[in-house]
Design an enzyme around this catalytic site. Structure first.
Site, PDB file in Angstrom:
ATOM      1  N   GLY A 120       0.804  -1.221   0.000  1.00 15.54           N
ATOM      2  CA  GLY A 120       0.000   0.000   0.000  1.00 15.54           C
ATOM      3  C   GLY A 120       0.834   1.265   0.000  1.00 15.54           C
ATOM      4  N   ILE A 121       0.355   2.256   0.721  1.00 17.33           N
ATOM      5  CA  ILE A 121       1.014   3.566   0.744  1.00 17.33           C
ATOM      6  C   ILE A 121       2.428   3.448   1.321  1.00 17.33           C
ATOM      7  CG2 ILE A 121       0.892   5.865   1.779  1.00 17.33           C
ATOM      8  CD1 ILE A 121      -2.225   5.587   1.663  1.00 17.33           C
TER       9      ILE A 121
ATOM     10  N   ASP B 149       4.379  -6.325  15.435  1.00 17.96           N
ATOM     11  CA  ASP B 149       2.956  -6.023  15.610  1.00 17.96           C
ATOM     12  C   ASP B 149       2.902  -4.804  16.510  1.00 17.96           C
ATOM     13  OD1 ASP B 149       0.344  -5.712  16.342  1.00 17.96           O
ATOM     14  OD2 ASP B 149      -0.039  -7.868  16.577  1.00 17.96           O
TER      15      ASP B 149
ATOM     16  N   TYR C 180     -12.104   5.066  13.574  1.00 14.81           N
ATOM     17  CA  TYR C 180     -11.020   5.429  12.640  1.00 14.81           C
ATOM     18  C   TYR C 180     -10.901   6.944  12.552  1.00 14.81           C
ATOM     19  CZ  TYR C 180      -8.339   5.685   8.267  1.00 14.81           C
ATOM     20  OH  TYR C 180      -7.394   5.973   7.304  1.00 14.81           O
TER      21      TYR C 180
ATOM     22  N   LYS D 241      -7.640   9.308  13.655  1.00 16.71           N
ATOM     23  CA  LYS D 241      -6.891  10.156  12.730  1.00 16.71           C
ATOM     24  C   LYS D 241      -6.941  11.623  13.157  1.00 16.71           C
ATOM     25  CE  LYS D 241      -5.344   6.991   9.930  1.00 16.71           C
ATOM     26  NZ  LYS D 241      -3.895   6.736   9.783  1.00 16.71           N
TER      27      LYS D 241
ATOM     28  N   VAL E  27      -7.400   6.289  -1.479  1.00 15.76           N
ATOM     29  CA  VAL E  27      -6.234   5.780  -2.188  1.00 15.76           C
ATOM     30  C   VAL E  27      -6.448   4.296  -2.470  1.00 15.76           C
ATOM     31  CG1 VAL E  27      -3.727   5.462  -2.082  1.00 15.76           C
ATOM     32  CG2 VAL E  27      -4.792   7.391  -0.875  1.00 15.76           C
TER      33      VAL E  27
END
Ligand code: NDP
Length: 254
Positions: free
Chosen positions: A21-22, A65, A159, A163, A192
């Protein structure tokens, strides 16, 4: 001043979630820009294996983790043990979960907060120490437009809350370390293409809403986030700290 400002030759960068991913796109671009890399994740991917094999002296990986309270110190130590310093931290690893606010269960809440907020806090806390000893560094926290908006149509309050806290942590850290040559910024992506969004992109109804809500009418590729992260991590942004760089195709304009 020159384009050389975008290079990070021989800078040591720790990137969490660097396997896909990113995070992987950032790792790839940072390697091209000259950095030595310490990447972390719970699992490996073929593209990560390829990157590691291409330059084993300059690119390493450590399993972690990040919900384990001991992991943040361990990955910072792995970085300084391997490369002798730490110049750039990219707090990228993150997870999302959907659910109505009134039904959101405690385990999910803890999982989201541990991964998206507590872990970046701990990793940055640990990374600041070698940066202070060295006389400087840069931190890029991957936030989200979800810090500022309610997503539609999916409900993801934990979430979004995590953030929002990452954005505020970014600003307060920038204030605290501005005089000590440590710049701290966040990148706030819109939608994304990645594993995180794959389910939504495959869902015709969600895809339509996400696309229509984005003035540019398309989702971003991870590489388009990597260029933003390089700007924030490199001397090109030498006077930028405490900023949230939004890269969302215009999503938050309305
Ligand atoms: P992916 O799901 O593709 O990747 C998530 C990454 O985080 C993986 O590398 C994963 O590795 C790592 N990770 C997750 N949990 C843990 C953990 N407990 N310990 C260690 N590593 C972990 O997501 P993206 O690339 O899309 O997301 C990257 C960041 O960008 C996240 O912070 C996300 O919130 C943010 N973002 C993404 C957007 C999007 O549209 N995709 C929009 C806005 C922000 P592994 O599973 O192997 O541990």
């Amino acid at each position: 001043m020159s384009l050389e400002q975008f290079r990070i030759d021989d800078k040591v960068a720790l990137i969490t979630g660097g396997n896909r991913g990113i995070g992987f796109a950032i790792a790839n671009l940072f390697a091209e820009a000259g950095a030595k890399l310490m990447l972390t994740s719970r699992s490996r991917t073929p593209q990560l294996d390829e990157l590691l094999a291409s330059n084993p002296e300059r690119c390493a990986w450590v399993e972690a983790d990040l919900t384990d309270p001991a992991a943040p110190d361990a990955i910072v130590k792995a970085t300084t043990d391997k490369f002798g310093r730490l110049d750039i931290l990219v707090n990228n690893a993150g997870v999302a979960a959907n659910g109505d606010f009134h039904e959101f269960d405690d385990d999910q809440l803890a999982y989201i907060m541990d991964t998206n907020l507590i872990a970046p806090f701990r990793v940055a806390r640990s990374a600041i120490k070698p940066m202070l000893d060295q006389g400087g560094g840069t931190i890029v926290n991957i936030g989200s437009i979800s810090a500022d908006v309610a997503n539609d149509p999916q409900k993801q309050v934990a979430y979004n809350s995590s953030k929002a806290a990452v954005h505020q942590m970014t600003k307060v850290m920038a204030f605290e370390y501005g005089g000590r040559n440590i710049r701290v910024n966040a990148l706030a992506p819109g939608y994304v293409v990645s594993d995180m969004t794959a389910g939504g992109i495959a869902n015709a109804e969600w895809n339509k809403i996400w696309t229509e809500n984005t003035p540019m009418g398309r989702f971003a590729q991870p590489e388009e986030m990597a260029t933003c992260a390089l700007f924030l991590a490199s001397p090109a942004s030498s006077y930028v700290t405490g900023s949230i760089l939004t890269a969302d195709g215009g999503y938050t304009t309305h």
